[in-house]
Enzyme design. Structure first.
Site, short mmCIF file in Angstrom:
data_model
loop_
_atom_site.label_atom_id
_atom_site.label_comp_id
_atom_site.label_asym_id
_atom_site.label_seq_id
_atom_site.Cartn_x
_atom_site.Cartn_y
_atom_site.Cartn_z
N THR A 1 -33.95 51.03 7.50
CA THR A 1 -33.33 51.92 6.51
C THR A 1 -33.09 51.17 5.22
OG1 THR A 1 -31.13 51.42 7.43
CG2 THR A 1 -32.17 53.47 8.15
N GLU B 1 -27.71 55.56 4.25
CA GLU B 1 -28.90 54.82 4.70
C GLU B 1 -30.09 55.76 4.73
OE1 GLU B 1 -28.16 53.13 8.51
OE2 GLU B 1 -26.02 52.99 8.09
C1 LIG Z 1 -31.94 59.56 10.36
C2 LIG Z 1 -30.79 58.74 10.86
C3 LIG Z 1 -29.82 59.33 11.67
C4 LIG Z 1 -28.74 58.57 12.16
N1 LIG Z 1 -27.80 59.17 12.95
C5 LIG Z 1 -26.76 58.45 13.43
C6 LIG Z 1 -25.76 59.06 14.25
O1 LIG Z 1 -25.78 60.26 14.56
N2 LIG Z 1 -24.75 58.27 14.71
C7 LIG Z 1 -24.65 56.93 14.40
O2 LIG Z 1 -23.71 56.29 14.84
N3 LIG Z 1 -25.57 56.34 13.60
C8 LIG Z 1 -26.62 57.07 13.12
N4 LIG Z 1 -27.57 56.49 12.31
C9 LIG Z 1 -27.29 55.17 11.75
C10 LIG Z 1 -27.78 54.02 12.53
O3 LIG Z 1 -26.77 53.70 13.43
C11 LIG Z 1 -27.96 52.93 11.48
O4 LIG Z 1 -29.16 53.17 10.78
C12 LIG Z 1 -27.92 51.58 12.06
O5 LIG Z 1 -26.58 51.31 12.37
C13 LIG Z 1 -28.41 50.50 11.10
O6 LIG Z 1 -27.49 50.28 10.10
P1 LIG Z 1 -27.63 49.03 9.14
O7 LIG Z 1 -28.88 49.22 8.32
O8 LIG Z 1 -26.38 49.06 8.28
O9 LIG Z 1 -27.69 47.84 10.00
C14 LIG Z 1 -28.64 57.21 11.82
C15 LIG Z 1 -29.62 56.62 11.00
C16 LIG Z 1 -30.69 57.36 10.52
C17 LIG Z 1 -31.72 56.70 9.67
#
Ligand SMILES: Cc1cc2nc3c(=O)[nH]c(=O)nc-3n(C[C@H](O)[C@H](O)[C@H](O)COP(=O)(O)O)c2cc1C
Length: 163
Positions: free
Chosen positions: A39, A96
């Protein structure tokens, strides 16, 4: 849980489209490593108020990262998570953007332009990483199908993205 494969009306409705521009910052770095879903994080401060005030959750639209490499500078489908990531229990709200393209290099510090066209779902907690990954894979499929409609396709050529 069965999820809708296409979300939002066939013709865009208020408050969409919502445009924003920001530089890509470092997140916690879990996206690529733990999830296999990279992301581009942007500061929530660049997110327009209309979107800030909406529900935490997943949104979809188009995005472009301004890159030296032409193939990586195109407009691609994106889905973005705006919220606290309950699975990781973050204390601050993050924005993100997952861009549906395999980039040659990382994009820290680069300029990201996005146009958000609709809402997919609220953010969730999950019993395990696999369930989180599976739901994001569904978001990606929903994004592609939702963007395939004519009214949504036209935003791919939005002046704001191509400037
Ligand atoms: C399309 C998409 C949907 C997401 N949905 C959730 C979610 O429903 N719950 C959640 O805790 N994290 C969700 N995430 C976040 C991920 O947990 C997150 O991308 C991951 O923690 C990486 O974060 P960082 O880049 O800060 O390390 C989602 C991320 C994306 C790209």
């Amino acid at each position: 849980m069965t999820r809708a494969q296409i979300v939002g009306p066939d013709i865009l409705d208020e408050p969409f489209p919502i445009e924003f521009i920001g530089s890509v910052i470092k997140g916690f770095g879990r996206g690529s490593k733990e999830l296999g879903i990279p992301t581009a994080n942007v500061s929530p401060r660049v997110i327009p108020r209309a979107l800030q005030e909406m529900l935490s959750g997943v949104y979809f639209g188009w995005a472009r990262v301004i890159n030296d490499r032409k193939e990586d500078s195109e407009v691609f489908p994106m889905c973005m998570s705006l919220g606290y990531n309950p699975f990781y229990n973050n204390k601050t709200r993050s924005a993100e953007v997952h861009i549906m393209h395999k980039f040659e290099d990382d994009f820290y510090g680069k300029e990201l332009r996005a146009v958000v066209l609709g809402f997919i779902r609220t953010e969730q907690d999950y019993p395990g990483l696999d369930e989180l990954i599976q739901d994001i894979q569904t978001d990606i499929m929903v994004t592609e199908r939702s963007l395939a409609r004519e009214a949504y396709q036209s935003y791919k050529y939005d002046d704001f993205l191509l400037k």
